[in-house]
Enzyme design. Structure first.
Site, mmCIF file in Angstrom:
data_model
loop_
_atom_site.group_PDB
_atom_site.id
_atom_site.type_symbol
_atom_site.label_atom_id
_atom_site.label_comp_id
_atom_site.label_asym_id
_atom_site.label_seq_id
_atom_site.Cartn_x
_atom_site.Cartn_y
_atom_site.Cartn_z
ATOM 1 C CD GLU A 1 -37.625 70.365 106.121
ATOM 2 O OE1 GLU A 1 -38.403 69.869 106.957
ATOM 3 O OE2 GLU A 1 -38.000 71.075 105.176
ATOM 4 C CB CYS B 1 -53.060 21.016 111.883
ATOM 5 S SG CYS B 1 -52.647 21.194 110.125
#
Length: 756
Positions: free
Chosen positions: A155, A459
């Site tokens: 399927e 940072c």
């Protein structure tokens, strides 16, 4: 001692590589057997740490996929993480936990809808990512059932949202999402608006059920959005300035979970039904026959299905489906292959999370070419620096993409991609954008290799790269890119256990500038939290509250007071909780407890060398290096100092820790203090009923015992539950006494070994 004293700074600057070299040249004391045992213990500790990390990653990405409909990684990448965890747990069965992703079905249940318990568990599906894996599954199946005796139903694998629909006496009762496989979300009102879902089953189908026609049945299938509906929905979003959906699957999931069924109805969803909780009332013996019954009953069943009697026919179906996937008005991402006979399905059974009688063959993704303009750095929630490709927009698998992760520097080197290249891109799993590689004959002359930055772009802190690892990291607590996830980890139940502070509230605190690191939690005031805007507004005037329609809704004093009270209570948490809450790499709850019990104060830990830390039982050089790297960042020491100034003790009270552990494990506090099992080594194997092996191990350790993962001559006792394997055999061969779970419970209750 102040955390920023010169003594601590000097200790922080010890050379990791110098200590490793000293260890390799034999300057570390100890005999070879001791070193071997230490390496074994280190390997187990690393395996436990990696297993915990993998469980966290799998849970996080499953939540992104099932609950938020916003996956961050491909199916293949998810499967890779799952396979790695399965391998670790196979090698170390004592690490298996009931909540491990290997032991359950993926999925989540939202709190927005009423929970619904399915008639039977809805399992996940194992994947075959290529033909080789499909052939391996076919060969295993043929070996188990007999070559030439197996027929398969093939399927199409619909890319939608799983749903279960219940009928009683042929009438629609309710519909629910798959959820976690056992419990789903009640979406009955929304499913009623889907035109191809029958409200009553046909008389012919009910007659086929005979005497069982009144039995409740629960069919399963997929809700999907046709491509035409998806195009219309995104065109409307563009016209109204809204963010478009990434793909039809996400659109279908979002549409099915609408609070207003009228919105769902306007999205023009559809279904394909292909499974049922219990086939007994239908009197059918195969998947193919069951699909015929579904059609007669009035369900929408996909027409592209075939009953194949050989692996060659399965291959042919998969090839045809792949060739024509673009012709369909709905998305598929593979083929589901099932053993057709229900009797044979029963013979094969299930694993913990998937049927053995079915597999999903996943299609390779569609590919396009474009130009790579730049590689930029993204700092993740754990401080990992991830290079991201930015390229000219291109439409792939139904949506336009312009960025894709390159994962790490090793991957960039392996693929040899450079800014300026013409690159091939696709969507892994038809969801996640991915760079396949460069088109080398189109590479401009003089194009240079790209390299990682030396400092964090968010940072400015130095980037850390451990030998043997691919990741480059920023380990600064001051890094804004990591802020939210660090804050969420800090307040979580296993860490500082701050109830009432979650994702949404932390977002608002960050937006308001109240939180820049975890120490800021302890400077929050009731007034500041109460004044936060929730982002929602009042729908109508309320004179009693003195508000009008459209006014913003604030957090309010009641919730704010609870938050501040919870934070105040969390100041009493021991050092082990703080160490875990800091989010130091490789430091989980158990490792944090070992470190805290060894050093007792954060000052002693800050002054300890890497060798001192590695000397803790079960902690090897990798964990020790990670702790030292964390404590070598001045910003991290400053945060710890601010936590102390805010009232956190940063010390470990062993008495209190034992009392808390005794309460959690059910062991009497006086027994824990007496340590009656000191000097004994236990090994746990098999399945325990009353508690998990982890819980049993924690209780034994609390009574002073050592818990090992392997049986040796030094093992005092083996505790064996049902399904005990090689460890039981080895224990019997070595003459190690074997105890059952009843004896274990007696030991934990009395601290005494029962007489043989």
């Amino acid at each position: 001692m102040n955390l920023l004293t010169e003594e601590a700074r000097v200790a922080d600057q010890r050379s990791l590589f110098g200590e490793m070299a000293a260890e390799e040249t034999g300057s570390v004391k100890g005999t070879q057997p001791v070193e071997a045992a230490a390496k074994t213990a280190d390997a187990r500790a690393q395996a436990a740490a990696r297993a915990a990390e993998l469980r966290h990653l799998l849970d996080y990405h499953a939540y992104r996929y099932y609950a938020l409909d916003a996956p961050e990684i491909s199916d293949a990448a998810f499967d890779k993480l799952l396979i790695e965890l399965q391998q670790i747990e196979a090698a170390h069965p004592e690490l298996v936990t009931p909540d491990s992703y290997t032991q359950r079905v993926g999925g989540y249940v939202s709190e927005q809808f009423t929970p619904v318990t399915h008639m039977a568990r809805m399992y996940s599906m194992d994947d075959a990512m290529n033909l080789e894996e499909l052939d391996e599954w076919l060969a295993r199946t043929e070996d188990a059932l007999g070559a030439g005796r197996v027929a398969y139903t093939c399927e199409l694998k619909i890319d939608g949202l799983g749903v279960a629909i219940t009928y009683q006496n042929g009438a629609f009762v309710r519909a629910a999402t798959r959820g976690d496989g056992t419990t789903g979300e009640d979406v009955s009102l929304n499913v009623r608006t889907i035109k191809d879902v029958p409200m009553h089953l046909s008389e012919a189908a009910l007659a086929h059920m005979g005497a069982d026609r009144s039995a409740p049945i629960e069919v399963r299938g997929e809700v999907y959005m046709p491509k035409g509906s998806f195009a219309r929905l995104n065109a409307e979003a563009d016209a109204e300035g809204r963010e478009p959906f990434a793909n039809p699957r996400n659109a279908a999931a979002g549409s099915l979970r609408q609070k207003d069924p009228k919105v769902t109805a306007s999205r023009h969803l559809a279904t394909f039904i292909y499974a049922i909780a219990d086939t007994a009332p239908l009197h059918v013996d195969s998947q193919h026959a069951f699909l015929d019954w579904l059609r007669r009953a009035g369900f929408s069943v996909n027409g592209s299905v075939a009953r194949c009697t050989s692996p060659a026919e399965v291959h042919a179906f998969c090839a045809d489906a792949l060739a024509h996937r673009g012709d369909l008005d709905y998305d598929i991402d593979g083929v589901v292959v099932k053993v057709d006979s229900f009797d044979q399905q029963g013979d094969l059974g299930f694993t913990a999370r998937a049927p053995r009688w079915a597999i999903a063959f996943k299609f390779p993704p569609e590919e396009k070419t474009t130009v790579l303009r730049d590689i930029r750095i993204q700092v993740g929630r754990t401080g990992v620096l991830t290079p991201v490709a930015e390229f000219d927009p291109v439409t792939v698998a139904g949506s336009t993409i312009a960025r894709a992760t390159l994962h790490n520097l090793d991957e960039i080197r392996r693929k040899d991609v450079r800014p300026g290249d013409t690159i091939i891109v696709h969507k892994a799993g038809d969801v996640i954008p991915e760079v396949v590689g460069p088109v080398l004959d189109k590479r401009p002359e003089g194009t240079a290799e790209w390299d990682m930055p030396a400092t964090c772009p968010a940072c400015g802190s130095p980037v850390v790269h451990e030998d043997g690892e691919v990741a480059y990291r920023c380990v600064s607590l001051d890094c804004p890119a990591q802020l939210k996830e660090r804050l969420l980890h800090w307040v979580s139940r296993g860490c500082m256990d701050v109830d009432g502070v979650g994702d949404e509230l932390i977002d608002k605190m960050i937006e308001a500038g109240l939180l820049h690191d975890v120490a800021d939690f302890y400077h929050l005031t009731v007034d500041a939290v109460a004044a936060l805007d929730t982002g929602r507004t009042y729908l109508k005037d309320d004179k009693k509250k003195g508000v009008s329609a459209g006014d913003s809704i604030k957090v309010g004093a009641t919730i704010a007071q609870k938050v501040v009270d919870e934070l105040t209570r969390s100041r009493e948490q021991p050092l082990s909780r703080v160490l875990f809450a800091l989010g130091i790499r490789h430091v989980g709850k158990s490792v944090a407890e070992v470190i805290a019990q060894r050093f007792l104060t954060v000052d002693a830990l800050a002054a300890a060398s890497e060798e001192d830390i590695a000397g803790c039982e079960g902690i090897g050089p990798k964990i020790a290096a990670s702790v030292r790297q964390f404590l070598a960042v001045p910003e991290n020491l400053e945060v710890l100092q601010r936590l102390r100034e805010a009232g956190l003790s940063l010390e470990e009270d062993l008495g209190a820790a034992h009392a808390q552990a005794a309460q959690e494990t059910g062991v009497a506090a006086d027994l824990a203090e007496a340590q009656p099992l000191a000097g004994l080594t236990f090994v746990l194997t098999g399945t325990l009923v009353n508690r998990t092996r982890d819980e049993a191990g924690a209780a034994l350790k609390l009574l002073g015992a050592k818990v090992s993962g392997s049986v040796s001559k030094k093992t005092s006792y083996l505790v064996a539950g049902p399904k005990a394997g090689s460890k039981l055999t080895k224990a019997e061969s070595l003459g190690v006494p074997v105890l059952d779970e009843a004896a274990l419970e007696q030991i934990l209750a009395t601290g005494q070994i029962p007489a043989a």
